[in-house]
Design a protein around this motif. Structure first.
Motif, PDB file in Angstrom:
ATOM      1  N   SER A 147       1.040  -1.368   0.153  1.00 51.27           N
ATOM      2  CA  SER A 147      -0.277   0.119   0.469  1.00 51.27           C
ATOM      3  C   SER A 147       0.720   1.227  -0.300  1.00 51.27           C
ATOM      4  CB  SER A 147      -1.025  -0.308   1.732  1.00 51.27           C
ATOM      5  OG  SER A 147       0.248   0.153   2.948  1.00 51.27           O
ATOM      6  N   ILE A 148       0.555   2.878  -0.749  1.00 49.87           N
ATOM      7  CA  ILE A 148       0.975   3.451  -0.827  1.00 49.87           C
ATOM      8  C   ILE A 148       0.966   4.016   0.583  1.00 49.87           C
ATOM      9  CG2 ILE A 148       1.461   5.949  -2.267  1.00 49.87           C
ATOM     10  CD1 ILE A 148       0.758   4.138  -4.397  1.00 49.87           C
ATOM     11  N   THR A 149       1.961   4.978   0.862  1.00 45.89           N
ATOM     12  CA  THR A 149       2.043   5.498   2.222  1.00 45.89           C
ATOM     13  C   THR A 149       2.172   7.301   2.139  1.00 45.89           C
ATOM     14  OG1 THR A 149       4.513   5.206   2.404  1.00 45.89           O
ATOM     15  CG2 THR A 149       2.350   3.655   3.888  1.00 45.89           C
ATOM     16  N   SER A 150       3.499   7.579   0.979  1.00 40.30           N
ATOM     17  CA  SER A 150       3.191   8.328   0.255  1.00 40.30           C
ATOM     18  C   SER A 150       3.414   8.692  -0.985  1.00 40.30           C
ATOM     19  CB  SER A 150       4.120   9.299   0.653  1.00 40.30           C
ATOM     20  OG  SER A 150       5.594   8.976   0.550  1.00 40.30           O
ATOM     21  N   ASP A 151       2.849   9.757  -1.813  1.00 42.35           N
ATOM     22  CA  ASP A 151       3.263   9.694  -3.079  1.00 42.35           C
ATOM     23  C   ASP A 151       3.786  11.343  -3.724  1.00 42.35           C
ATOM     24  OD1 ASP A 151       3.383   9.256  -6.350  1.00 42.35           O
ATOM     25  OD2 ASP A 151       1.234   8.139  -5.877  1.00 42.35           O
ATOM     26  N   ALA A 152       4.084  11.211  -4.161  1.00 37.78           N
ATOM     27  CA  ALA A 152       5.131  12.500  -4.342  1.00 37.78           C
ATOM     28  C   ALA A 152       5.316  12.927  -6.338  1.00 37.78           C
ATOM     29  CB  ALA A 152       5.928  13.366  -3.960  1.00 37.78           C
ATOM     30  N   GLY A 183       4.783  -2.986   2.414  1.00 34.99           N
ATOM     31  CA  GLY A 183       4.537  -4.077   2.254  1.00 34.99           C
ATOM     32  C   GLY A 183       4.392  -4.621   3.789  1.00 34.99           C
ATOM     33  N   LYS A 184       3.164  -5.722   3.162  1.00 34.90           N
ATOM     34  CA  LYS A 184       2.485  -6.724   4.731  1.00 34.90           C
ATOM     35  C   LYS A 184       3.056  -7.991   4.183  1.00 34.90           C
ATOM     36  CE  LYS A 184       1.787  -2.853   7.336  1.00 34.90           C
ATOM     37  NZ  LYS A 184       2.593  -2.853   8.656  1.00 34.90           N
ATOM     38  N   ASN A 185       3.301  -8.792   5.372  1.00 35.85           N
ATOM     39  CA  ASN A 185       3.384 -10.294   4.676  1.00 35.85           C
ATOM     40  C   ASN A 185       3.519 -10.541   3.645  1.00 35.85           C
ATOM     41  OD1 ASN A 185       1.127 -10.745   6.833  1.00 35.85           O
ATOM     42  ND2 ASN A 185      -0.503 -10.534   5.313  1.00 35.85           N
ATOM     43  N   VAL A 186       4.788 -10.300   3.224  1.00 40.82           N
ATOM     44  CA  VAL A 186       5.759 -10.152   2.102  1.00 40.82           C
ATOM     45  C   VAL A 186       6.731 -11.038   2.565  1.00 40.82           C
ATOM     46  CG1 VAL A 186       7.737  -9.489   0.873  1.00 40.82           C
ATOM     47  CG2 VAL A 186       6.034  -7.895   1.876  1.00 40.82           C
ATOM     48  N   SER A 187       6.596 -12.052   1.475  1.00 41.80           N
ATOM     49  CA  SER A 187       7.053 -13.841   1.639  1.00 41.80           C
ATOM     50  C   SER A 187       8.869 -13.756   0.726  1.00 41.80           C
ATOM     51  CB  SER A 187       6.287 -14.751   0.921  1.00 41.80           C
ATOM     52  OG  SER A 187       6.180 -14.186  -0.946  1.00 41.80           O
ATOM     53  N   THR A 188       9.733 -14.464   1.617  1.00 41.77           N
ATOM     54  CA  THR A 188      10.594 -14.146   1.628  1.00 41.77           C
ATOM     55  C   THR A 188      11.280 -15.757   0.243  1.00 41.77           C
ATOM     56  OG1 THR A 188      11.878 -15.203   4.067  1.00 41.77           O
ATOM     57  CG2 THR A 188      11.619 -13.033   3.003  1.00 41.77           C
ATOM     58  N   ILE A 210      10.550   0.582  -0.726  1.00 39.46           N
ATOM     59  CA  ILE A 210       9.588   0.530  -0.210  1.00 39.46           C
ATOM     60  C   ILE A 210      10.121  -0.560   1.088  1.00 39.46           C
ATOM     61  CG2 ILE A 210       8.367  -2.150  -0.667  1.00 39.46           C
ATOM     62  CD1 ILE A 210       8.928  -1.967  -3.558  1.00 39.46           C
ATOM     63  N   ASN A 211       9.199  -0.349   1.868  1.00 39.43           N
ATOM     64  CA  ASN A 211      10.075  -1.103   3.386  1.00 39.43           C
ATOM     65  C   ASN A 211       8.950  -2.431   3.465  1.00 39.43           C
ATOM     66  OD1 ASN A 211      11.079   1.221   4.344  1.00 39.43           O
ATOM     67  ND2 ASN A 211       9.145   2.653   4.261  1.00 39.43           N
ATOM     68  N   PHE A 212       9.995  -3.142   3.641  1.00 36.80           N
ATOM     69  CA  PHE A 212       9.021  -5.090   3.616  1.00 36.80           C
ATOM     70  C   PHE A 212       8.630  -4.693   5.712  1.00 36.80           C
ATOM     71  CE2 PHE A 212      12.173  -4.671   0.670  1.00 36.80           C
ATOM     72  CZ  PHE A 212      11.368  -4.971  -0.061  1.00 36.80           C
ATOM     73  N   ASP A 213       7.927  -5.740   5.401  1.00 37.37           N
ATOM     74  CA  ASP A 213       6.791  -6.034   7.084  1.00 37.37           C
ATOM     75  C   ASP A 213       7.285  -7.872   6.318  1.00 37.37           C
ATOM     76  OD1 ASP A 213       6.481  -7.532   9.271  1.00 37.37           O
ATOM     77  OD2 ASP A 213       4.444  -6.249   9.124  1.00 37.37           O
ATOM     78  N   THR A 214       8.235  -8.307   6.910  1.00 37.33           N
ATOM     79  CA  THR A 214       7.861 -10.535   6.242  1.00 37.33           C
ATOM     80  C   THR A 214       7.247 -10.927   7.780  1.00 37.33           C
ATOM     81  OG1 THR A 214       9.781 -10.927   7.330  1.00 37.33           O
ATOM     82  CG2 THR A 214      10.558 -10.071   5.050  1.00 37.33           C
ATOM     83  N   THR A 215       6.476 -10.335   8.444  1.00 38.03           N
ATOM     84  CA  THR A 215       5.347 -11.225   9.290  1.00 38.03           C
ATOM     85  C   THR A 215       4.447 -11.858   9.509  1.00 38.03           C
ATOM     86  OG1 THR A 215       6.900  -9.727  11.145  1.00 38.03           O
ATOM     87  CG2 THR A 215       4.784 -10.531  12.237  1.00 38.03           C
ATOM     88  N   LYS A 216       3.493 -12.736   9.392  1.00 38.54           N
ATOM     89  CA  LYS A 216       2.789 -13.031   8.329  1.00 38.54           C
ATOM     90  C   LYS A 216       1.653 -12.650   9.787  1.00 38.54           C
ATOM     91  CE  LYS A 216       4.143 -14.957   4.985  1.00 38.54           C
ATOM     92  NZ  LYS A 216       5.915 -14.108   5.317  1.00 38.54           N
ATOM     93  N   GLU A 217       0.804 -12.494   8.873  1.00 39.41           N
ATOM     94  CA  GLU A 217      -0.616 -12.184  10.200  1.00 39.41           C
ATOM     95  C   GLU A 217      -1.275 -13.464   9.985  1.00 39.41           C
ATOM     96  OE1 GLU A 217      -2.585  -9.294   8.084  1.00 39.41           O
ATOM     97  OE2 GLU A 217      -2.312  -7.276   8.338  1.00 39.41           O
TER      98      GLU A 217
END
Length: 298
Positions: free
Chosen positions: A188-193, A201-206, A289-296
């Motif tokens: 999801s976009i958090t800021s756009d210029a 990034g949420k639940n990003v697989s590695t 892109i900020n990654f969060d690899t923690t699974k919900e």
């Protein structure tokens, strides 16, 4: 006349950038950017860093850095510098015209050779391009995808049962993959210029895979881990070319620096990012892109 800091600040506000946006673009600490706008050059580490930071700030907001640096060094504006004195031309006008005529004659004598060389290069380029198309098109007789064996009815029945089992297994695999994909790799976009877009990034697989495809023209890309100034990979894609890269395991974020944003398609784990849709630009753009690899929990 506006000071150095006032000119830079007006240009930044005109582009709609905040100090935080400028910090991400230039990788200069916020306190130094604020000191430049306040003309507090004593807060800088040295004059060398002051000139470097002024140059990077000016380029980020679309200003010519040369007059600003000359002003910081206490030098007069280039428009007010004394013009160099005229140097008298030695020799007669006749000799001068004769030399010019010889130069023109010499150029004309080389012109046929140059044209012939261009024709040869064009022919060689056409042959190479045709060979590449022929290789890309593959063999004239394609390899059949499956082989049909004519035999007894029992053999045909076994083959039919095998195909049915394979089809059901394939359907189950696709349904399972589809459900898994719905719960993973959400961006999801958090800021756009215009020149900077940030994704969360949420639940990003590695491992995290990046796919880059050049569309209608060449495009330059550079990759660096967020929070660093070191580009660990850079490449220029030609139209239609696709390359892939894997994000380092220790990275929690990635900065993608794009040279021609309108010519690039980006996919992260096969998810395409519409990074140039809301605020399109044909020039430079930074995709963070900020990654969060923690699974919900499902």
């Amino acid at each position: 006349m506006d000071t150095i800091g006032e000119q830079l600040k007006k240009a930044r506000l005109k582009k709609g950038l905040t100090i935080e946006d400028l910090q991400k673009i230039t990788k200069i600490q916020r306190r130094y950017l604020s000191a430049i706008e306040a003309n507090d050059f004593d807060a800088m580490p040295s004059d060398y860093y002051t000139r470097t930071f002024i140059r990077q700030y000016a380029e980020a907001v679309g200003l010519n850095s040369r007059p600003l640096i000359r002003r910081f060094e206490g030098k007069p504006d280039e428009s007010y510098e004394q013009l160099p004195s005229a140097t008298p031309v030695k020799g007669s006008r006749k000799e001068k015209h004769q030399k010019e005529a010889k130069k023109q004659t010499s150029f004309k004598s080389y012109l046929p050779v140059v044209l012939l060389s261009l024709v040869v290069i064009a022919i060689i380029g056409t042959i190479i391009y045709a060979m590449r198309l022929d290789i890309a098109s593959g063999p004239l007789v394609p390899k059949p995808e499956k082989t049909v064996v004519i035999g007894s009815s029992s053999a045909q029945s076994e083959e039919s049962q095998s195909q049915s089992s394979t089809t059901e297994s394939s359907k189950e695999t696709k349904e399972s993959s589809s459900k898994k994909a719905d719960n993973e790799n959400k961006f999801s976009i958090t800021s756009d210029a215009t020149e900077l877009v940030t994704y969360a990034g949420k639940n990003v697989s590695t491992p995290i895979k990046l796919d880059f495809t050049a569309l209608e023209g060449p495009v330059w890309i550079g990759l660096q881990q967020s929070g660093t100034n070191a580009i660990y990979y850079q490449y220029t894609l030609q139209p239609g070319e696709t390359i892939s890269s894997v994000v380092p395991e220790e990275a929690t974020g990635i900065d993608i620096i794009v040279g021609a944003s309108n010519n690039l398609s980006v996919k992260v784990n096969n998810k395409e990012l519409a990074f140039n849709k809301a605020n399109p630009t044909t020039g430079k753009k930074i995709i963070t892109i900020n990654f969060d690899t923690t699974k919900e929990n499902e």
